[in-house]
Design an enzyme around this catalytic site. Structure first.
Site, PDB file in Angstrom:
ATOM      1  N   GLU A 198      38.456  76.322  17.925  1.00  0.00           N
ATOM      2  CA  GLU A 198      37.050  76.205  17.559  1.00  0.00           C
ATOM      3  C   GLU A 198      36.756  74.791  17.061  1.00  0.00           C
ATOM      4  OE1 GLU A 198      36.027  78.836  14.354  1.00  0.00           O
ATOM      5  OE2 GLU A 198      34.088  77.888  14.011  1.00  0.00           O
ATOM      6  N   ASP A 253      38.276  79.406  12.826  1.00  0.00           N
ATOM      7  CA  ASP A 253      38.211  79.396  11.369  1.00  0.00           C
ATOM      8  C   ASP A 253      38.233  80.821  10.836  1.00  0.00           C
ATOM      9  OD1 ASP A 253      38.007  76.696  11.378  1.00  0.00           O
ATOM     10  OD2 ASP A 253      35.828  76.632  11.130  1.00  0.00           O
ATOM     11  N   ASP A 281      36.394  82.401   8.909  1.00  0.00           N
ATOM     12  CA  ASP A 281      35.131  82.734   8.247  1.00  0.00           C
ATOM     13  C   ASP A 281      34.239  83.501   9.228  1.00  0.00           C
ATOM     14  OD1 ASP A 281      34.293  80.874  10.052  1.00  0.00           O
ATOM     15  OD2 ASP A 281      33.652  79.375   8.577  1.00  0.00           O
ATOM     16  N   ASP A 309      31.590  82.662  10.984  1.00  0.00           N
ATOM     17  CA  ASP A 309      31.350  81.981  12.258  1.00  0.00           C
ATOM     18  C   ASP A 309      32.575  82.062  13.153  1.00  0.00           C
ATOM     19  OD1 ASP A 309      28.780  81.269  12.123  1.00  0.00           O
ATOM     20  OD2 ASP A 309      29.119  79.162  11.567  1.00  0.00           O
TER      21      ASP A 309
END
Ligand code: 0RA
Length: 650
Positions: free
Chosen positions: A433, A511, A513, A515
């Site tokens: 990402e 990541d 998180d 997103d």
């Protein structure tokens, strides 16, 4: 002489029996697939399958499954009960034979053939061999019979423990913790299979109860699965979060050439094709002769109708098989006496004799429907024509990609940092990402066998886009070219040429998180819809970067969850001396330097990769369409229900 010979044979048989079950314990994966979560759940399916067979033979209509407090499983049916009389050949109770002899299933009842039988169809004796404890209770002939076993060995001869006017079989088993990686059952996994079985075998009531959970009134959560409509209801269930194109499910149930065939199909407004094909209650991911029969029947019938109706007359483009399946949801189920399973994962039906009966059944039901429902027929044909136009646009886009590759030297995307090794089996590619984390990964990797490909931002949501848009998308084109696979073939626009695949580990690294998980889901959706073979062959993995770094002085350790973090903190604090322990929460991959990223997430010696698998194909299709679709409430419900399985950041 005769007496002696018989004794010898008897003891020889006995030894064989023992070796049989020991072989199961030595190589459990050979019998049940694996010793992970999948294999653990497979044990339940194996036991339930025996009850399903009894139901298919017409002697049972209720199956109750319990997950007990200690993660043992109880399966109770109201069938005839496993016979308990002396088995003449084995010289022991038939019950004991069924429970201790490999493949003894329903052998001694010639009229009932085993048409269910899970993926491996190994029989309940395998479950017995892999259980630290198993208790079989049989109600028949007015009595209650019982026998218990440990790792497949009887603890005593079959005995009568009571009287009963009922009949049926009850099996409780506790999987052996020394064999399985985990012995904790997942309610939703079992529930999905029980629901599927209820749809596939209409009329049977299957209940699932979780005795590990108790509400305020002291009740345990129970779900009942029962379908009167069979596959007709299954198709409706699969499409429950999609917008229907036609109000009906087109349905056939019957026998053709001695093969029981059940088919249901309907159309929705999406662009995806969703056909679930079953043989003897097993989901055949890789398709086979029954699926070919289905496709042939569908294509021929719709093509004829569309041509006769004159709607195709003004179309200049050729309509092909794929076009008839855009927005199609269908379930096909056949029962085959001696199924030949082929393919990579042994989920492809090979029996030639199955194609024609399925094709006939589909033609019959579909032509009748089209004649009787001209308005709906028109909607379907219009959708087919639209699909054909879109496919032509997609092919143009595809040809552009392929031409571009021929022109640009290596043909590989500029953003790809390839590895030097050429053997696909030894090569890995990381889809990372963002360009920044991609840069770190490029520095941190072992360039010998690890390739890095950064993906910019969110890739296209393929669940919502038409095919040609997908093939025009830059990131998606790059994924195809980096992997080395072609977009479809002339015969099948979705088939992959796996022999050209350049990496056998395809690792998604995002990541940790919200997103990141969204991007992960988008990429997985793309793989699921357009490169399902990669998942089926076990090539897709998810990297798991750590969530915390705990530091004291020069000492530093990583933690992947709160428990680990807290343990590290107290370890580093030592005997409770003053606190200079520093805890860093990693929000993104970019916060790690190249060395940290290598050590925690990319080094095969120390990393954890999660392999992506398809446990329940029907359920999987539905979850992706729901997660990526327009309808918000079901998505919220799913996320709330599954939030406990995800990491929540305080
Ligand atoms: C063979 C013969 C008979 C029953 C069964 C198998 C049977 C097996 C299982 C396994 C789980 N539940 C089951 N229920 C029945 C009965 C033959 C007879 O009574 O004549």
């Amino acid at each position: 002489m005769a007496e002696e010979e018989r004794r010898d044979n008897y003891s020889a048989d006995n030894i064989q029996v023992l070796e049989g079950l020991e072989a199961v314990r030595k190589r459990p994966a050979m019998y049940i697939g694996d010793v992970g979560v999948k294999g653990l759940h497979h044990l339940v399916y194996e036991v339930v399958d025996n009850s399903i067979d009894e139901a298919l033979a017409g002697h049972c209509n209720k199956i109750d499954v319990f997950i007990n407090v200690d993660n043992s499983i109880t399966v109770i049916d109201n069938g005839r009960g496993i016979p308990t009389a002396m088995h003449t050949k084995e010289k022991k109770s038939a019950l004991e034979v069924v429970m201790t002899v490999l493949h003894a299933g329903g052998k001694f009842d010639k009229d009932t053939y085993k048409v269910s039988g899970g993926l491996h169809g190994v029989g309940v004796s395998c479950v017995n061999a892999l259980s630290i404890a198993l208790k079989a209770t049989v109600r028949r002939e007015g009595k209650i019979f019982q026998q218990e076993y440990s790792i497949g060995k009887p603890l005593y001869d079959v005995k009568v423990v009571g009287e009963s006017t009922e009949t049926g079989t009850e099996v409780t088993f506790k999987p052996d913790g020394t064999i399985f990686d985990s012995t904790e059952y997942n309610f939703d996994t079992l529930a999905a299979r029980m629901r599927e079985l209820a749809f596939l075998n209409k009329g049977i009531t299957i209940s699932l109860t979780d005795n590990r959970v108790t509400d305020e009134e002291g009740n345990h959560p129970t779900t009942m699965y029962h379908s009167e409509g069979g596959l007709k209801e299954f198709a409706q269930y699969l499409d429950r979060n999609r917008e229907a194109l036609i109000p009906d499910v087109i349905y056939f149930e019957g026998e053709r050439e001695n093969i029981p065939v059940e088919v249901a199909l309907t159309y929705n407004n999406s662009y995806t094709e969703n056909i679930q094909a079953y043989v003897n209650n097993i989901n055949t991911h890789e398709g086979g002769t029954h699926l070919s029969g289905f496709r042939r029947g569908l294509t021929n019938t719709l093509k004829k109708y569309a041509t006769d109706s004159g709607m195709l007359a003004k179309e200049k483009i050729e309509i092909d098989g794929d076009d008839f399946r855009e927005g199609l949801t269908a379930v096909v189920s056949v029962k085959v006496q001696e199924p030949q399973f082929e393919g990579q994962t042994k989920t492809k039906l090979g029996n030639r004799e199955v194609t024609a009966p399925v094709s006939q059944a589909v033609s019959e039901m579909l032509s009748a429907y089209l004649e009787e429902h001209p308005a709906e027929a028109r909607l379907i044909v219009e959708k087919v024509i639209l699909a054909a136009r879109a496919r032509h646009a997609a092919r143009k886009a595809r040809e552009m990609v392929q031409r571009k590759n021929v022109l640009s030297g290596s043909g590989l995307p500029g953003k790809l940092a390839d590895c030097s090794e050429k053997d696909p089996a030894a090569c890995e590619i990381y889809f990372v990402e963002g360009d920044s984390a991609g840069g770190t990964a490029k520095q941190g990797r072992d360039r010998h066998f690890q390739a890095i490909m950064p993906l910019r931002g969110k890739i296209l949501n393929v669940e919502k886009a038409m095919q040609y848009k997908i093939f025009e998308n830059e990131e998606i084109k790059n994924i195809y070219t980096a992997l080395g696979v072609r977009i479809g073939t002339e015969e099948d626009s979705k088939a992959l040429n796996l022999d050209k695949l350049r990496y056998h580990k395809i690792i998604i690294m995002c990541d940790a998180d919200v997103d990141g998980s969204h991007i992960e889901t988008l990429i997985l959706t793309f793989f699921f819809r357009y490169m399902k073979e990669l998942i089926e062959n076990g090539y897709i993995y998810i990297a798991t970067p750590p969530l915390y770094q705990v530091k004291k002085g020069t000492k530093s350790e990583y933690a992947w969850n709160e428990d680990q973090r807290d343990r590290l903190i107290s370890d580093l604090k030592g005997g409770g001396s003053e606190s200079s322990v520093n805890v860093q929460r990693y929000k993104g991959l970019g916060e790690m330097n190249a060395e940290q990223l290598w050590e925690t997430t990319m080094n095969p010696e120390s990393r954890t990769l999660r392999q992506v698998t398809i446990d329940n194909a029907a359920e999987c299709d539905q979850i992706f369409s729901m997660l990526m679709g327009d309808d918000v409430p079901p998505r919220r419900e799913f996320i709330e229900k599954n939030a406990k399985y995800a990491k929540i950041d305080a």
